[in-house]
Scaffold this motif. Structure first.
Motif, PDB file in Angstrom:
ATOM      1  N   ALA A 118      -7.646   4.643  15.896  1.00 27.16           N
ATOM      2  CA  ALA A 118      -6.273   4.160  15.747  1.00 27.16           C
ATOM      3  C   ALA A 118      -6.195   3.320  14.473  1.00 27.16           C
ATOM      4  N   ARG A 119      -5.509   3.812  13.484  1.00 31.86           N
ATOM      5  CA  ARG A 119      -5.401   3.117  12.204  1.00 31.86           C
ATOM      6  C   ARG A 119      -4.200   2.176  12.215  1.00 31.86           C
ATOM      7  N   ARG A 120      -4.455   0.893  12.030  1.00 31.52           N
ATOM      8  CA  ARG A 120      -3.408  -0.132  12.062  1.00 31.52           C
ATOM      9  C   ARG A 120      -3.234  -0.719  10.662  1.00 31.52           C
ATOM     10  N   ASP A 121      -2.312  -0.184   9.926  1.00 28.18           N
ATOM     11  CA  ASP A 121      -2.074  -0.649   8.564  1.00 28.18           C
ATOM     12  C   ASP A 121      -1.296  -1.956   8.603  1.00 28.18           C
ATOM     13  N   GLN A 122      -1.898  -3.014   8.071  1.00 25.56           N
ATOM     14  CA  GLN A 122      -1.265  -4.326   8.082  1.00 25.56           C
ATOM     15  C   GLN A 122      -0.436  -4.602   6.826  1.00 25.56           C
ATOM     16  N   ALA A 123      -0.415  -3.663   5.914  1.00 24.39           N
ATOM     17  CA  ALA A 123       0.367  -3.865   4.691  1.00 24.39           C
ATOM     18  C   ALA A 123       1.857  -3.793   5.002  1.00 24.39           C
ATOM     19  N   THR A 124       2.593  -4.753   4.459  1.00 21.61           N
ATOM     20  CA  THR A 124       4.044  -4.727   4.616  1.00 21.61           C
ATOM     21  C   THR A 124       4.644  -3.707   3.646  1.00 21.61           C
ATOM     22  N   ALA A 125       5.902  -3.393   3.865  1.00 16.00           N
ATOM     23  CA  ALA A 125       6.577  -2.442   2.974  1.00 16.00           C
ATOM     24  C   ALA A 125       6.605  -2.967   1.543  1.00 16.00           C
ATOM     25  N   GLN A 126       6.742  -4.294   1.399  1.00 14.13           N
ATOM     26  CA  GLN A 126       6.776  -4.880   0.057  1.00 14.13           C
ATOM     27  C   GLN A 126       5.388  -4.859  -0.575  1.00 14.13           C
ATOM     28  N   ALA A 127       4.349  -5.097   0.233  1.00 12.33           N
ATOM     29  CA  ALA A 127       2.979  -5.076  -0.299  1.00 12.33           C
ATOM     30  C   ALA A 127       2.593  -3.675  -0.769  1.00 12.33           C
ATOM     31  N   ARG A 128       3.053  -2.637  -0.065  1.00  8.94           N
ATOM     32  CA  ARG A 128       2.730  -1.276  -0.487  1.00  8.94           C
ATOM     33  C   ARG A 128       3.381  -0.936  -1.827  1.00  8.94           C
ATOM     34  N   GLY A 129       4.482  -1.605  -2.142  1.00  9.85           N
ATOM     35  CA  GLY A 129       5.144  -1.366  -3.410  1.00  9.85           C
ATOM     36  C   GLY A 129       4.296  -1.765  -4.611  1.00  9.85           C
ATOM     37  N   VAL A 130       3.293  -2.639  -4.384  1.00  6.35           N
ATOM     38  CA  VAL A 130       2.419  -3.068  -5.474  1.00  6.35           C
ATOM     39  C   VAL A 130       1.652  -1.887  -6.046  1.00  6.35           C
ATOM     40  N   LEU A 131       1.362  -0.888  -5.193  1.00  2.92           N
ATOM     41  CA  LEU A 131       0.615   0.276  -5.649  1.00  2.92           C
ATOM     42  C   LEU A 131       1.331   0.994  -6.787  1.00  2.92           C
ATOM     43  N   MET A 132       2.649   0.919  -6.798  1.00  2.62           N
ATOM     44  CA  MET A 132       3.423   1.598  -7.830  1.00  2.62           C
ATOM     45  C   MET A 132       3.695   0.706  -9.045  1.00  2.62           C
ATOM     46  N   PHE A 133       3.536  -0.614  -8.890  1.00  2.00           N
ATOM     47  CA  PHE A 133       3.929  -1.540  -9.947  1.00  2.00           C
ATOM     48  C   PHE A 133       2.791  -2.470 -10.362  1.00  2.00           C
ATOM     49  N   ASN A 134       1.553  -1.978 -10.300  1.00  3.23           N
ATOM     50  CA  ASN A 134       0.429  -2.854 -10.627  1.00  3.23           C
ATOM     51  C   ASN A 134       0.309  -3.174 -12.117  1.00  3.23           C
ATOM     52  N   MET A 135       1.070  -2.483 -12.968  1.00  2.73           N
ATOM     53  CA  MET A 135       1.047  -2.779 -14.402  1.00  2.73           C
ATOM     54  C   MET A 135       2.201  -3.698 -14.825  1.00  2.73           C
ATOM     55  N   LEU A 136       2.971  -4.174 -13.858  1.00  2.15           N
ATOM     56  CA  LEU A 136       4.127  -5.008 -14.189  1.00  2.15           C
ATOM     57  C   LEU A 136       3.740  -6.320 -14.890  1.00  2.15           C
ATOM     58  N   PRO A 137       2.664  -7.015 -14.465  1.00  2.00           N
ATOM     59  CA  PRO A 137       2.289  -8.243 -15.194  1.00  2.00           C
ATOM     60  C   PRO A 137       2.021  -7.989 -16.669  1.00  2.00           C
ATOM     61  N   TYR A 138       1.338  -6.903 -16.975  1.00  2.00           N
ATOM     62  CA  TYR A 138       1.060  -6.566 -18.373  1.00  2.00           C
ATOM     63  C   TYR A 138       2.368  -6.321 -19.126  1.00  2.00           C
ATOM     64  N   PHE A 139       3.333  -5.727 -18.451  1.00  2.00           N
ATOM     65  CA  PHE A 139       4.634  -5.442 -19.060  1.00  2.00           C
ATOM     66  C   PHE A 139       5.319  -6.747 -19.472  1.00  2.00           C
ATOM     67  N   PHE A 140       5.259  -7.755 -18.604  1.00  2.00           N
ATOM     68  CA  PHE A 140       5.889  -9.039 -18.925  1.00  2.00           C
ATOM     69  C   PHE A 140       5.188  -9.723 -20.104  1.00  2.00           C
TER      70      PHE A 140
END
Length: 401
Positions: A178-200
């Motif tokens: 039984a896989r219990r993913d504890q990541a929130t919907a907002q935390a999963r969004g980091v996977l798509m935006f991990n280069m945002l700090p470099y952008f700033f």
């Protein structure tokens, strides 16, 4: 009274230099386009458009009918029906599936073995090949979709065989994971935006780059730095006014970028992937606070590097090399995903990266982490400013050629 007058004169000298540099560079079209348009506006628009189109394309592949060549479809009619029920449209067999996949004529090919029917009747394992090219990232969604359907059909048929023999389907799977993913919907969004700090960081860099070059190497080349130094004003006041002007342009550039992401963020369809993206006022405020000392550090470094150049073009080349430094923390975190420690927030660039990612995940940034981030980067900015101030005391700085 004399002390008050002296302080007023010092403040007046600083403001005079600051206002002069801001006013002159506001008339410079290149500076305005780079600092206030290209970096802060065009960058986020391209980022959001590319990400939005990529997500839309992947979602279309996951939902729309998928045309897949099937070799030996007549040997497994029930499997073909299961694939059709899952949105797969079987296509005619092709002669050389391996070559077709390598040439990207098709994303995936299904090949059913010649002894499929015989092995099935005997209750023996049968082989179904899913042919694909893992180096073609664009095909991953199609491959996963076909593989999931074939494996699902296999599990279903395996369970039916056990039932036919009077056994519980659970016999084949004594352990249920039984896989219990504890990541929130907002935390999963980091996977798509991990280069945002470099952008700033790059936005800050571009916001003040041309200003830093022009206020040092540019004025030196135009021979306007020497008469400026001839005024009875301490050099550090002149430097402070120039750095303040650079920081002002960088801060405005960063604010425009944060506003652009706040506006464009809702248009990225991350919700269809079970993710959440919040780039609103709270996120923008946190990022701006964390980046403030970095604005000072980058301004001092750009001015320092530009001071070593003898011409505007040479300074442009030297300062451009600094753009590779901000990407180091992002690369380190991508290659070596380590757990953040408190002391890491005191490291310039790395602290900002960790802080922005924490805000993006929705975890927030603690007061201790903020203080480490501000203190460590501010200390580095002071050191860089003192080195630059020492260089500004040299008479050679005003001499061109």
């Amino acid at each position: 009274m004399n002390a008050v007058t002296a302080n007023a004169k010092r403040a007046s000298a600083f403001l005079t230099v600051f206002l002069k540099e801001v006013r002159e560079n506001l008339r410079d079209r290149r500076t305005i386009i780079t600092a206030l348009v290209t970096g802060p506006l065009v960058g986020p628009m391209i980022f959001a458009l590319l990400l939005g189109s990529m997500l839309s394309r992947e979602l279309d592949k996951a939902e729309q009918p998928l045309h897949v060549p099937v070799i030996g479809a007549e040997r497994a009619p029930n499997l073909i029906d299961a694939l059709k029920a899952g949105g797969i449209v079987p296509q005619a067999a092709i002669a050389n599936p391996e070559q077709a996949v390598r040439r990207q004529d098709t994303d995936v090919v299904v090949r059913i073995g010649g002894n499929y029917a015989e092995s099935w009747r005997k209750g023996e394992p049968v082989q179904v090949e899913v042919i694909f090219d893992s180096s073609q990232r664009d095909a991953n969604t199609s491959v996963e979709r076909v593989s999931r359907l074939v494996e699902g059909y296999a599990r279903q048929q395996g369970a039916m065989r056990l039932v036919a023999r009077g056994l519980s389907p659970g016999t084949a799977w004594p352990i249920s994971v039984a896989r219990r993913d504890q990541a929130t919907a907002q935390a999963r969004g980091v996977l798509m935006f991990n280069m945002l700090p470099y952008f700033f960081v790059i936005t800050i860099f571009l916001g003040g780059m041309y200003l830093a070059i022009d206020l040092t190497a540019g004025e030196r080349e135009r021979q306007s730095l020497e008469p400026l130094f001839a005024n009875p004003v301490p050099r550090w006041k002149i430097l402070a006014g120039k750095l303040a002007a650079i920081c002002t342009f960088s801060c405005i550039s960063l604010l425009i970028t944060l506003a652009a992401f706040a506006v464009l963020g809702p248009f990225v369809p991350v919700d269809k992937l079970g993710m959440e993206l919040n780039l609103g006022a709270h996120f923008a405020g946190t990022v701006f606070l964390l980046m403030l000392p970095l604005v000072m550090l980058i301004a001092a470094l750009q001015t320092l590097v530009a001071a070593f150049a003898k011409s505007y073009r040479e300074a442009q080349m030297y300062v451009s090399l600094l753009m590779f430094v901000p990407i180091v923390p992002s690369l380190l975190m991508a290659v070596f995903p380590i757990k953040a420690k408190a002391w890491m927030y005191a490291v310039p660039l790395l602290g900002q990266h960790l802080g922005v990612m924490g805000a993006l995940r929705g975890d927030g940034v603690s007061l201790q982490q903020v203080l480490y981030c501000l203190g460590g980067t501010l200390a580095a900015a002071v050191v860089a400013t003192l080195i630059t101030a020492h260089l500004y005391r040299s008479e050679r700085l005003a001499i061109s050629g």
